[in-house]
Motif scaffolding. Structure first.
Motif, mmCIF file in Angstrom:
data_model
loop_
_atom_site.group_PDB
_atom_site.id
_atom_site.type_symbol
_atom_site.label_atom_id
_atom_site.label_comp_id
_atom_site.label_asym_id
_atom_site.label_seq_id
_atom_site.Cartn_x
_atom_site.Cartn_y
_atom_site.Cartn_z
ATOM 1 N N UNK A 172 0.822 -1.206 0.000
ATOM 2 C CA UNK A 172 0.000 0.000 0.000
ATOM 3 C C UNK A 172 0.862 1.265 0.000
ATOM 4 N N UNK A 173 2.000 1.204 0.682
ATOM 5 C CA UNK A 173 2.880 2.376 0.735
ATOM 6 C C UNK A 173 3.703 2.539 -0.537
ATOM 7 N N UNK A 174 4.102 1.439 -1.133
ATOM 8 C CA UNK A 174 5.040 1.490 -2.257
ATOM 9 C C UNK A 174 4.319 1.615 -3.587
ATOM 10 N N UNK A 175 3.360 0.725 -3.830
ATOM 11 C CA UNK A 175 2.726 0.700 -5.149
ATOM 12 C C UNK A 175 1.846 1.923 -5.392
ATOM 13 N N UNK A 176 1.309 2.520 -4.308
ATOM 14 C CA UNK A 176 0.545 3.751 -4.495
ATOM 15 C C UNK A 176 1.421 4.892 -5.000
ATOM 16 N N UNK A 177 2.697 4.818 -4.662
ATOM 17 C CA UNK A 177 3.652 5.823 -5.135
ATOM 18 C C UNK A 177 4.266 5.447 -6.477
ATOM 19 N N UNK A 178 3.764 4.355 -7.054
ATOM 20 C CA UNK A 178 4.218 3.871 -8.366
ATOM 21 C C UNK A 178 5.703 3.531 -8.371
ATOM 22 N N UNK A 179 6.144 2.974 -7.261
ATOM 23 C CA UNK A 179 7.517 2.474 -7.182
ATOM 24 C C UNK A 179 7.558 1.090 -7.799
ATOM 25 N N UNK A 180 8.423 0.855 -8.735
ATOM 26 C CA UNK A 180 8.481 -0.431 -9.419
ATOM 27 C C UNK A 180 9.877 -0.640 -9.977
ATOM 28 N N UNK A 181 10.045 -1.810 -10.570
ATOM 29 C CA UNK A 181 11.321 -2.130 -11.193
ATOM 30 C C UNK A 181 12.437 -2.298 -10.186
ATOM 31 N N UNK A 182 13.596 -1.750 -10.525
ATOM 32 C CA UNK A 182 14.778 -1.905 -9.684
ATOM 33 C C UNK A 182 14.596 -1.229 -8.326
ATOM 34 N N UNK A 183 13.825 -0.164 -8.269
ATOM 35 C CA UNK A 183 13.623 0.523 -6.992
ATOM 36 C C UNK A 183 12.854 -0.364 -6.006
ATOM 37 N N UNK A 184 11.851 -1.063 -6.500
ATOM 38 C CA UNK A 184 11.112 -1.978 -5.636
ATOM 39 C C UNK A 184 11.999 -3.139 -5.198
#
Length: 392
Positions: A172-184
């Protein structure tokens, strides 16, 4: 337009010709039935549909019947450990292969499930007293955190609840901020490193570097007995089979197709009105729950849970195993975990000084010659065989 249509004379269909052949009736498979020829339902399409369930049934027979009879207790215990890793790999295949979320911290959820089970076993073995490592650490009173884990129902529930809740919060904290790929991926890896530091620093609460070990009883069964180890193997194999069927059904459902669409084009899915963050969070939570179950089964099978088993390196090894098996296929993820586990044991027994290099060479060889893993090789061979059969 309506008036124009009403003014046109009705066109009557010509009477049927008695000498003309009757039209073909639609078949169940969606095409016209062919009389006097081979059955449409018996073609290669039906064989392809039956190949998956037949292969699953054959593997189930081998794992549940042949292996317990063919392997000695020690080797059977090793296979049970590989299957525990396969459950984690199944979750990684679901999150990474189908959802495009490269998670490098599955050891966190594996450890949460393992420590939940280990805490119950230690309290059960202590019989109401302090666990042995707390006595050695100078703890005089049972910590409040440990108290509820004396209840087996609570401990079993926490095996799944703790990883799922943590994954839901993180998603909920990460994907809402559209964090993806190498950062995730880096974020999950940092989470695994932080958990290891926390567990090592709490000697009196978690056992520190040694973790939780010296388990003697598992729900009334002696863990040292061969019959108990065989029973644990059967439990692990059955749990893996059930979770595999559940994941397979999930992938084939509408949610599974939406998950693959998010992987291939997240922005397009968002423009169509769906919420990719919700889809990814739920999938991430499901994979975390699988890892927690695997950790809980790992504890009685191997007899230990420690920070060394859930840090950055073990998490990376699981991702490598999924890549070797084939991350786009659930069966490939399971196969990769078993193959890499066996290779690690074999190389460490036969070539203890070079097994790390050989394991790395195996990974490089597979990734170079078969980017889609062992499952991709099997799919290519099936395609070639089907093409030759169709040409013949």
């Amino acid at each position: 337009m309506t008036a124009f249509q009403d003014s046109q004379p009705a066109i009557e269909a010509p009477p049927p010709d008695p000498a003309a052949p009757a039209p073909a009736e639609p078949s169940v498979t969606g095409g016209p039935s062919v009389t006097g020829g081979p059955s449409v339902t018996g073609g290669p399409g039906r064989r392809a549909r039956l190949a998956g369930p037949a292969a699953f049934a054959a593997v189930a027979v081998v794992m549940l019947v042949v292996m317990p009879l063919a392997l000695e207790p020690f080797r059977l215990g090793l296979l049970a450990k590989y299957l525990c890793y396969a459950i984690v790999a199944l979750g990684i295949g679901l999150a990474w292969g189908k959802g495009g979320m490269l998670t490098l911290g599955q050891g966190v959820f594996f450890g949460l499930g393992g420590y939940a089970m280990g805490m119950y076993l230690k309290l059960h073995d202590a019989g109401g007293d302090l666990p042995d490592f707390m006595v050695w650490s100078g703890v005089e009173k049972l910590p409040a955190l440990w108290g509820p884990f004396g209840n087996p129902a609570f401990a079993l529930a926490m095996v799944v609840v703790l990883p799922v809740v943590m994954a839901l919060l993180l998603g909920a904290l990460v994907f809402r901020q559209r964090v993806r790929g190498a950062y995730f991926a880096i974020l999950t890896q940092a989470l695994a490193a932080a958990l290891v530091i926390l567990l090592v620093g709490q000697q009196g609460l978690t056992g520190g570097t040694n973790g939780l070990t010296n388990f003697f009883d598992f729900f009334g069964q002696d863990l040292a007995a061969d019959s108990t180890q065989r029973g644990l193997y059967l439990v692990v194999a059955l749990v893996l089979g059930v979770l595999y069927l559940a994941a397979w059904q999930l992938v084939r459902s509408r949610f599974g197709r939406l998950l693959v669409a998010v992987r291939d084009g997240e922005d397009r899915v968002r423009f169509l009105g769906y919420d990719p963050a919700t889809v990814k969070t739920l999938t991430f939570a499901i994979s975390a729950g699988m890892a927690g179950i695997a950790g809980a089964l790992f504890v009685p099978v191997v007899g230990i849970i420690s920070p060394a088993l859930l840090g950055v390196v073990p998490s990376l090894e699981l991702v490598v195993a999924v890549a070797v098996g084939g991350r786009y296929a659930l069966a490939g993820a399971v196969l990769g975990a078993v193959v890499m586990g066996y290779a690690k044991t074999y190389f460490s027994e036969e070539l203890p000084e070079a097994w790390l290099y050989l394991q790395g060479a195996l990974f490089i060889l597979v990734m170079t010659l078969a980017p889609k893993g062992l499952a991709g090789v099997a799919a290519a061979l099936r395609h070639v065989r089907t093409s030759r059969r169709a040409a013949a």
